[in-house]
Design a protein around this motif. Sequence first.
Motif, PDB file in Angstrom:
ATOM      1  N   ARG A 113      25.733 -60.874 -38.589  1.00 24.04           N
ATOM      2  CA  ARG A 113      26.207 -61.338 -39.935  1.00 24.04           C
ATOM      3  C   ARG A 113      26.721 -60.175 -41.029  1.00 24.04           C
ATOM      4  O   ARG A 113      27.735 -60.346 -41.355  1.00 24.04           O
ATOM      5  CB  ARG A 113      25.104 -62.174 -40.623  1.00 24.04           C
ATOM      6  N   ALA A 114      25.962 -59.352 -41.067  1.00 28.15           N
ATOM      7  CA  ALA A 114      26.428 -58.073 -41.828  1.00 28.15           C
ATOM      8  C   ALA A 114      27.789 -57.584 -41.195  1.00 28.15           C
ATOM      9  O   ALA A 114      28.449 -57.268 -42.144  1.00 28.15           O
ATOM     10  CB  ALA A 114      25.353 -56.836 -41.869  1.00 28.15           C
ATOM     11  N   LEU A 115      27.964 -57.198 -39.980  1.00 27.86           N
ATOM     12  CA  LEU A 115      28.944 -57.010 -39.449  1.00 27.86           C
ATOM     13  C   LEU A 115      30.238 -57.770 -39.791  1.00 27.86           C
ATOM     14  O   LEU A 115      31.500 -57.417 -40.103  1.00 27.86           O
ATOM     15  CB  LEU A 115      28.997 -56.364 -38.105  1.00 27.86           C
ATOM     16  N   ASP A 116      29.937 -59.056 -39.604  1.00 29.55           N
ATOM     17  CA  ASP A 116      30.944 -60.078 -39.674  1.00 29.55           C
ATOM     18  C   ASP A 116      31.240 -60.077 -41.260  1.00 29.55           C
ATOM     19  O   ASP A 116      32.510 -60.265 -41.621  1.00 29.55           O
ATOM     20  CB  ASP A 116      30.592 -61.717 -39.287  1.00 29.55           C
ATOM     21  N   GLY A 117      30.288 -60.027 -42.107  1.00 25.87           N
ATOM     22  CA  GLY A 117      30.668 -59.988 -43.593  1.00 25.87           C
ATOM     23  C   GLY A 117      31.514 -58.644 -44.026  1.00 25.87           C
ATOM     24  O   GLY A 117      32.292 -58.771 -44.740  1.00 25.87           O
TER      25      GLY A 117
ATOM     26  N   PHE B 164      33.148 -63.709 -48.059  1.00 25.57           N
ATOM     27  CA  PHE B 164      31.889 -62.818 -47.040  1.00 25.57           C
ATOM     28  C   PHE B 164      30.588 -63.260 -47.722  1.00 25.57           C
ATOM     29  O   PHE B 164      29.695 -62.972 -47.041  1.00 25.57           O
ATOM     30  CB  PHE B 164      32.462 -61.490 -47.059  1.00 25.57           C
ATOM     31  N   GLU B 165      30.659 -63.700 -49.079  1.00 23.53           N
ATOM     32  CA  GLU B 165      29.057 -63.726 -49.667  1.00 23.53           C
ATOM     33  C   GLU B 165      28.247 -64.440 -48.752  1.00 23.53           C
ATOM     34  O   GLU B 165      26.997 -64.265 -48.824  1.00 23.53           O
ATOM     35  CB  GLU B 165      29.349 -64.341 -50.876  1.00 23.53           C
ATOM     36  N   HIS B 166      28.658 -65.722 -48.209  1.00 20.94           N
ATOM     37  CA  HIS B 166      27.721 -66.423 -47.375  1.00 20.94           C
ATOM     38  C   HIS B 166      27.237 -65.823 -46.178  1.00 20.94           C
ATOM     39  O   HIS B 166      26.009 -66.135 -45.671  1.00 20.94           O
ATOM     40  CB  HIS B 166      28.511 -67.861 -46.556  1.00 20.94           C
ATOM     41  N   LEU B 167      27.791 -64.584 -45.725  1.00 19.75           N
ATOM     42  CA  LEU B 167      27.251 -64.008 -44.718  1.00 19.75           C
ATOM     43  C   LEU B 167      26.137 -62.803 -44.912  1.00 19.75           C
ATOM     44  O   LEU B 167      25.613 -62.419 -44.156  1.00 19.75           O
ATOM     45  CB  LEU B 167      28.468 -63.170 -43.827  1.00 19.75           C
TER      46      LEU B 167
ATOM     47  N   ALA C  19      23.539 -64.061 -47.261  1.00 24.99           N
ATOM     48  CA  ALA C  19      22.811 -64.896 -48.136  1.00 24.99           C
ATOM     49  C   ALA C  19      21.560 -64.207 -48.380  1.00 24.99           C
ATOM     50  O   ALA C  19      20.757 -64.487 -49.470  1.00 24.99           O
ATOM     51  CB  ALA C  19      22.877 -66.350 -47.440  1.00 24.99           C
ATOM     52  N   ASP C  20      20.960 -63.549 -47.301  1.00 23.58           N
ATOM     53  CA  ASP C  20      19.632 -62.939 -47.578  1.00 23.58           C
ATOM     54  C   ASP C  20      19.295 -61.732 -48.556  1.00 23.58           C
ATOM     55  O   ASP C  20      18.580 -61.449 -49.116  1.00 23.58           O
ATOM     56  CB  ASP C  20      19.154 -62.710 -46.100  1.00 23.58           C
ATOM     57  N   LEU C  21      20.952 -61.408 -48.981  1.00 21.46           N
ATOM     58  CA  LEU C  21      20.820 -60.379 -49.965  1.00 21.46           C
ATOM     59  C   LEU C  21      21.334 -60.635 -51.255  1.00 21.46           C
ATOM     60  O   LEU C  21      21.022 -60.142 -52.268  1.00 21.46           O
ATOM     61  CB  LEU C  21      21.594 -59.327 -49.542  1.00 21.46           C
ATOM     62  N   MET C  22      21.787 -61.891 -51.604  1.00 28.76           N
ATOM     63  CA  MET C  22      22.462 -62.519 -52.759  1.00 28.76           C
ATOM     64  C   MET C  22      21.536 -62.517 -53.920  1.00 28.76           C
ATOM     65  O   MET C  22      21.858 -62.181 -55.101  1.00 28.76           O
ATOM     66  CB  MET C  22      23.277 -63.813 -52.540  1.00 28.76           C
ATOM     67  N   ASP C  23      20.430 -63.147 -53.877  1.00 24.21           N
ATOM     68  CA  ASP C  23      19.337 -63.285 -54.980  1.00 24.21           C
ATOM     69  C   ASP C  23      18.268 -62.198 -54.932  1.00 24.21           C
ATOM     70  O   ASP C  23      17.154 -62.654 -55.622  1.00 24.21           O
ATOM     71  CB  ASP C  23      18.989 -64.728 -54.913  1.00 24.21           C
ATOM     72  N   ARG C  24      18.311 -61.237 -54.630  1.00 23.73           N
ATOM     73  CA  ARG C  24      17.360 -60.124 -54.723  1.00 23.73           C
ATOM     74  C   ARG C  24      17.955 -58.746 -54.790  1.00 23.73           C
ATOM     75  O   ARG C  24      19.209 -58.483 -54.431  1.00 23.73           O
ATOM     76  CB  ARG C  24      16.419 -60.273 -53.463  1.00 23.73           C
ATOM     77  N   GLU C  25      17.224 -57.843 -55.326  1.00 17.97           N
ATOM     78  CA  GLU C  25      17.456 -56.218 -55.140  1.00 17.97           C
ATOM     79  C   GLU C  25      17.348 -55.901 -54.135  1.00 17.97           C
ATOM     80  O   GLU C  25      16.515 -56.011 -53.193  1.00 17.97           O
ATOM     81  CB  GLU C  25      16.716 -55.617 -56.121  1.00 17.97           C
TER      82      GLU C  25
END
Length: 97
Positions: free
Chosen positions: A63-67, A77-80, A82-88
């Motif tokens: 997912r990170a590479l696709d993003g 690309f934000e949906h790819l 998702a595990d990083l969007m709401d945290r530091e």
Amino acid sequence: MCLGLPMTVVDGDDFSALCEWHGETRRVSTLLVGRQAPGARLLIHLDSAIRVLDDAEAETIGRALDGLAAAAEGRPFEHLFADLMDREPELPAHLRK
């Protein structure tokens, strides 16, 4: 910049494996990880398997590479990430003091 790809073993022997990711296949060395069964997920760098991955880690890397590709092409690309969007961001456990 060099990146490792999360590839899936299709077939192999004691020294190499035919691996696939996103429709691309390539023969890679498995000298560092040993013989792997079809379906195993490997982190490939410069045509060498450097680590065996579990499915969750392989999917996260994929997912990170696709993003990154989507961002470079101007696509959403934000949906790819998702595990990083709401945290530091955090260092992996092995890099923390």
